[in-house]
Design a protein around this motif. Structure first.
Motif, mmCIF file in Angstrom:
data_model
loop_
_atom_site.group_PDB
_atom_site.id
_atom_site.type_symbol
_atom_site.label_atom_id
_atom_site.label_comp_id
_atom_site.label_asym_id
_atom_site.label_seq_id
_atom_site.Cartn_x
_atom_site.Cartn_y
_atom_site.Cartn_z
ATOM 1 N N LEU A 1 54.761 1.860 84.019
ATOM 2 C CA LEU A 1 56.060 0.990 83.210
ATOM 3 C C LEU A 1 57.204 2.439 82.677
ATOM 4 C CD1 LEU A 1 52.182 1.428 81.290
ATOM 5 C CD2 LEU A 1 54.185 -0.816 81.781
ATOM 6 N N ARG A 2 57.261 3.728 82.313
ATOM 7 C CA ARG A 2 57.962 3.950 82.722
ATOM 8 C C ARG A 2 59.516 3.659 83.213
ATOM 9 N NH1 ARG A 2 55.791 10.656 82.396
ATOM 10 N NH2 ARG A 2 55.050 10.467 80.464
ATOM 11 N N VAL A 3 59.416 3.370 84.866
ATOM 12 C CA VAL A 3 60.199 2.521 85.610
ATOM 13 C C VAL A 3 60.565 1.008 84.943
ATOM 14 C CG1 VAL A 3 61.245 2.339 87.785
ATOM 15 C CG2 VAL A 3 60.297 4.386 87.432
ATOM 16 N N ASN A 4 59.867 0.436 84.297
ATOM 17 C CA ASN A 4 59.744 -0.926 84.722
ATOM 18 C C ASN A 4 59.496 -1.260 83.051
ATOM 19 O OD1 ASN A 4 59.786 -2.067 87.660
ATOM 20 N ND2 ASN A 4 57.504 -0.676 87.635
ATOM 21 N N GLY A 5 59.071 -0.364 82.401
ATOM 22 C CA GLY A 5 60.171 -0.915 81.143
ATOM 23 C C GLY A 5 58.139 -1.396 80.618
ATOM 24 N N ALA A 6 58.144 -1.477 79.299
ATOM 25 C CA ALA A 6 56.782 -1.652 78.604
ATOM 26 C C ALA A 6 56.484 -3.102 77.633
ATOM 27 C CB ALA A 6 56.088 -0.562 77.289
ATOM 28 N N SER A 7 57.290 -3.662 78.415
ATOM 29 C CA SER A 7 57.701 -5.185 78.843
ATOM 30 C C SER A 7 56.459 -5.531 77.985
ATOM 31 C CB SER A 7 58.350 -6.129 78.664
ATOM 32 O OG SER A 7 58.159 -5.597 79.530
ATOM 33 N N LEU B 1 48.494 1.533 76.858
ATOM 34 C CA LEU B 1 48.356 0.349 76.638
ATOM 35 C C LEU B 1 48.962 -0.077 75.142
ATOM 36 C CD1 LEU B 1 47.401 -1.161 79.872
ATOM 37 C CD2 LEU B 1 49.932 -0.579 79.272
ATOM 38 N N ALA B 2 47.143 0.244 74.591
ATOM 39 C CA ALA B 2 47.870 -0.480 73.343
ATOM 40 C C ALA B 2 48.229 0.217 72.144
ATOM 41 C CB ALA B 2 46.201 0.048 73.334
ATOM 42 N N ARG B 3 48.847 1.820 72.144
ATOM 43 C CA ARG B 3 49.883 2.251 71.979
ATOM 44 C C ARG B 3 51.316 1.249 72.394
ATOM 45 N NH1 ARG B 3 48.917 6.992 73.851
ATOM 46 N NH2 ARG B 3 51.150 7.526 74.580
ATOM 47 N N PHE B 4 51.682 0.773 73.414
ATOM 48 C CA PHE B 4 53.017 -0.505 73.564
ATOM 49 C C PHE B 4 52.328 -1.068 72.996
ATOM 50 C CE2 PHE B 4 54.282 3.078 77.300
ATOM 51 C CZ PHE B 4 55.060 3.718 76.768
ATOM 52 N N ALA C 1 50.929 -6.790 80.419
ATOM 53 C CA ALA C 1 50.517 -8.285 81.007
ATOM 54 C C ALA C 1 49.849 -7.742 82.151
ATOM 55 C CB ALA C 1 50.897 -9.695 80.729
ATOM 56 N N GLN C 2 50.839 -7.448 83.515
ATOM 57 C CA GLN C 2 51.180 -7.221 84.516
ATOM 58 C C GLN C 2 50.408 -6.182 84.740
ATOM 59 O OE1 GLN C 2 53.584 -6.874 88.430
ATOM 60 N NE2 GLN C 2 54.727 -7.855 86.450
ATOM 61 N N ALA C 3 50.380 -4.909 84.526
ATOM 62 C CA ALA C 3 49.322 -4.248 84.290
ATOM 63 C C ALA C 3 48.596 -4.086 84.346
ATOM 64 C CB ALA C 3 50.615 -2.525 83.764
ATOM 65 N N ARG C 4 48.225 -4.750 83.356
ATOM 66 C CA ARG C 4 46.471 -5.020 82.971
ATOM 67 C C ARG C 4 45.725 -5.442 83.794
ATOM 68 N NH1 ARG C 4 44.363 -3.210 78.734
ATOM 69 N NH2 ARG C 4 44.997 -3.123 76.737
ATOM 70 N N ALA C 5 46.956 -6.539 85.053
ATOM 71 C CA ALA C 5 46.648 -7.805 85.932
ATOM 72 C C ALA C 5 45.729 -7.034 87.619
ATOM 73 C CB ALA C 5 46.474 -8.495 86.116
ATOM 74 N N ARG C 6 47.189 -5.845 87.870
ATOM 75 C CA ARG C 6 47.807 -5.911 89.038
ATOM 76 C C ARG C 6 46.640 -4.100 88.876
ATOM 77 N NH1 ARG C 6 53.402 -4.719 90.937
ATOM 78 N NH2 ARG C 6 51.982 -3.906 92.765
#
Length: 669
Positions: free
Chosen positions: A596-602, A661-664, A607-612
């Motif tokens: 998330l730090r590298v790719n951004g927390a958009s 993730l919830a904070r983001f 959503a992708q982080a949760r799914a993958r």
């Protein structure tokens, strides 16, 4: 919580459940009723909380009798590999929605329900049986029979038939409350019931524990059974409350069995069991989410304070594991009183700037063979203090502990741990001692010695310096110097990723190019990343391409000749693979944070982080250690889980990342 069946999925037969008592003891077993480990038991008590664990009641043999017919409600595995009675076709379902609950079909119109839970209020194990349906009515009034299977041994050992076992029983006037003391000096085992006890000593021999057999260990055991309890189950629920007197008195909890023995009232056990069930259900519901209810198992008492067990069934309290796990299990879960108590308890063990790697199970002197446990303490302290929960006095005390660590490391301490004058980085290591989290050792063989300046140790060191500089400016310059040296010395020109170690074996200029997950801590998992931009992307790219699996990160890339894709076999084989390719579930936390730090927390990336990355871990809650996460998994597909099925830092990192993730998602940083 987990639900299996109906019909029961036999692939889940050996998935495991856990009921912890908060003092280091626990009950555990499998969804299919079969004990597969020496650690599976209904009453396993910590005689010197959280250590001195003794297995007292291993299990029960249960059956119904009606009009001369016998209907088994439990099953056992005997050597070489015989299941008897075999209920696999009769087991309708199993779930942990409240606590472990089995449904066994007796006939077309009758189902027997078995429940087991540990009461945190008393430390007792409560067993309850009831019938649904009326098919057995055609055969007469059914009677439930229960034979407790006892040992009285250290939880790492096994028990065998011997003449010293004491079968004698103390029995109440109506035979509903009984106690035994298998061996002198051991806890007294109490069984309070609404049934009637008949003394009938016997031995059940040659139980087979297949998980121990797979681990290359002794795996056969004999258990003693002093007698049989009979219950009029047609009139209502059958109840058995198991307790250990010495564990109860040592913990300050009431001795359930003794109090019921004194009452000498057949209705007391059923009434008390119902009260314990109601109280325990309310307690669990108040904990919150499924993950938080599971997290509660690891928080235990030590001395007058609190500590955290690294895992079940065999781990005690380890410093490194505690400070990594508590960030999710406690701080992110808002259990701040527990977090403070644990930090204060461990701060009292400081010696020469070091915190222990672990407390041995038997109360011996703590072991200080860890370079990173103390640094993880500073990181956990930082996250706790950021909540503003601590009083001024507590804050000052914890900051003083952090200062003692940094001063000890700067000046030099055990095992050649010291900040180097030439670059400000932290060196560590002597031959024959394992100091980093990659700590497997077999005899004199340290599998991954990593003597020198390991990459994650530098990330921790620099983070600790930066944390302390917030209240003491003297640490700012050392932090800046070490950060500059890190960026100059750890980037591999060939890949732009990071070396795993520099100045290997304290030889200046040497490097270790092994591709390991430790480099991820330079960009994720810690409060202050050391790399950004292209440098961070290079590290993330290598880790994602070569180490990422659905359950976590491999400990070594498959391209390495030392890679071991399967964790199993003898202790030598297992320890040789432990950090040589085996997947570690807890590492998914720092990886997701780095990603998330590298790719951004958009929103799409969240959503992708949760799914993958998180969805496979949530699926894993329904297998292996039910409602928990395993310690490790095979590096090779299908990444079969291994190690302990209930691991604190695996669950802690999932909770921490969920909180992140919830904070983001709320728009926070």
């Amino acid at each position: 919580m987990t639900r299996i069946g109906s019909p029961f999925d036999l692939s889940h037969l050996e998935d495991e459940w856990l009921e912890a008592d908060g003092f280091g003891g626990f009950a555990s077993g499998t969804a299919g009723m079969l004990r597969t480990r020496r650690y599976h038991a209904l009453l396993l008590s910590a005689t010197r909380a959280p250590g001195g664990r003794m297995v007292l009641v291993n299990g029960v043999e249960v059956w119904l009798e009606a009009h001369g017919q016998r209907f088994p409600l439990s099953m056992q595995r005997y050597g070489p590999d015989v299941i008897y009675p075999d209920l696999r076709g009769s087991l309708d379902s199993f779930d942990t929605v409240l606590w472990p609950t089995w449904r066994v079909r007796v006939d077309a119109r009758t189902v027997a329900i078995t429940e087991a839970f540990v009461s945190k209020a008393t430390g007792a194990t409560v067993l309850r049986w009831r019938l649904e349906g009326n098919g057995l009515g055609d055969l007469g009034v059914p009677v439930l029979k229960v034979r407790p299977l006892l040992s009285g041994r250290d939880y790492h050992a096994l028990h065998h038939e011997n003449p010293a076992f004491n079968f004698s029983a103390q029995i109440s006037g109506d035979q509903s409350c009984v106690s035994w003391q298998p061996y002198g000096g051991l806890p007294v085992v109490g069984a309070a019931t609404n049934g009637v006890y008949t003394h009938a000593p016997d031995w059940y021999r040659n139980f087979c524990y297949v998980r121990e057999q797979e681990r290359g260990l002794d795996y056969r055991e004999d258990l003693a059974t002093p007698g049989v309890f009979s219950f009029d189950i047609a009139s209502g629920e059958a109840v058995m409350i198991l307790s250990a007197s010495s564990a109860s008195s040592a913990s300050g909890k009431s001795d359930t069995a003794t109090s019921i023995l004194i009452a000498n009232d057949k209705t007391t056990a059923a009434t008390h069991a119902a009260y314990l069930a109601q109280t325990e259900q309310q307690r669990r519901n108040a904990l919150g989410s499924r993950l938080q209810r599971s997290a509660d198992a690891y928080i235990v008492t030590r001395n007058e304070g609190r500590t955290m067990l690294a895992g079940f069934p065999w781990f005690t309290d380890w410093g490194r594991d505690t400070f990594i796990a508590m960030r999710g299990l406690l701080i992110a879960s808002n259990r701040l009183d527990d977090a403070e108590a644990i930090l204060l308890e461990w701060a009292g063990t400081l010696s020469e700037g070091m915190l222990p790697n672990r407390f041995p199970d038997y109360g011996d002197a703590p072991e200080y063979n860890s370079v990173d446990a103390s640094l993880w303490f500073v990181v956990a302290l930082h996250e706790y203090l950021a909540t503003q929960h601590a009083s001024a006095a507590t804050r000052a005390h914890l900051q003083q502990a952090a200062e003692a660590i940094l001063t000890g490391y700067t000046n030099g301490t055990r095992f050649n741990i010291a900040a180097c004058a030439d670059d400000g980085l932290l060196r560590c290591g002597v031959p024959g001692v394992q100091l980093t989290w990659m700590d497997a050792k077999v005899g004199d063989w340290v599998v991954t010695p990593r003597i020198g300046k390991p990459v994650e140790v530098q990330a921790l060191w620099i983070n600790a310096l930066r944390i302390a500089s917030a209240w003491n400016p003297q640490w700012q310059q050392p932090a800046e110097r070490a950060t500059l040296s890190f960026r100059q010395r750890f980037v591999d020109p060939a890949t732009q990723a990071l070396f795993d170690n520099v100045d290997v074996d304290h030889v200046p200029g040497t490097v270790d190019r092994a591709i390991r997950p430790n480099q991820v801590f330079a960009i994720g998992g810690l409060p202050f990343p050391l790399l950004e931009g292209a440098a961070a992307r290079a590290v993330l790219g290598q880790v994602e391409a070569q180490l990422l699996t659905p359950l976590g990160l491999r400990s070594l890339a498959p391209s390495d000749p030392a890679y071991r894709g399967h964790y199993g076999g003898s202790p030598l084989e297992r320890d040789g693979a432990y950090h040589q390719g085996t997947v570690w579930l807890w590492l998914i936390g720092p990886f997701v944070e780095a990603w998330l730090r590298v790719n951004g927390a958009s929103a799409p990336n969240l959503a992708q982080a949760r799914a993958r990355f998180l969805a496979p871990l949530y699926a894993h809650l329904d297998c292996a250690g039910l409602d928990h996460l395993s310690e490790i998994a095979d590096g090779d597909a299908p990444h079969t889980p291994a190690g302990t099925p209930f691991q604190a830092w695996s669950l802690g990192e999932l909770l921490r990342v969920e909180n992140l993730l919830a904070r983001f998602e709320r728009g926070g940083a």
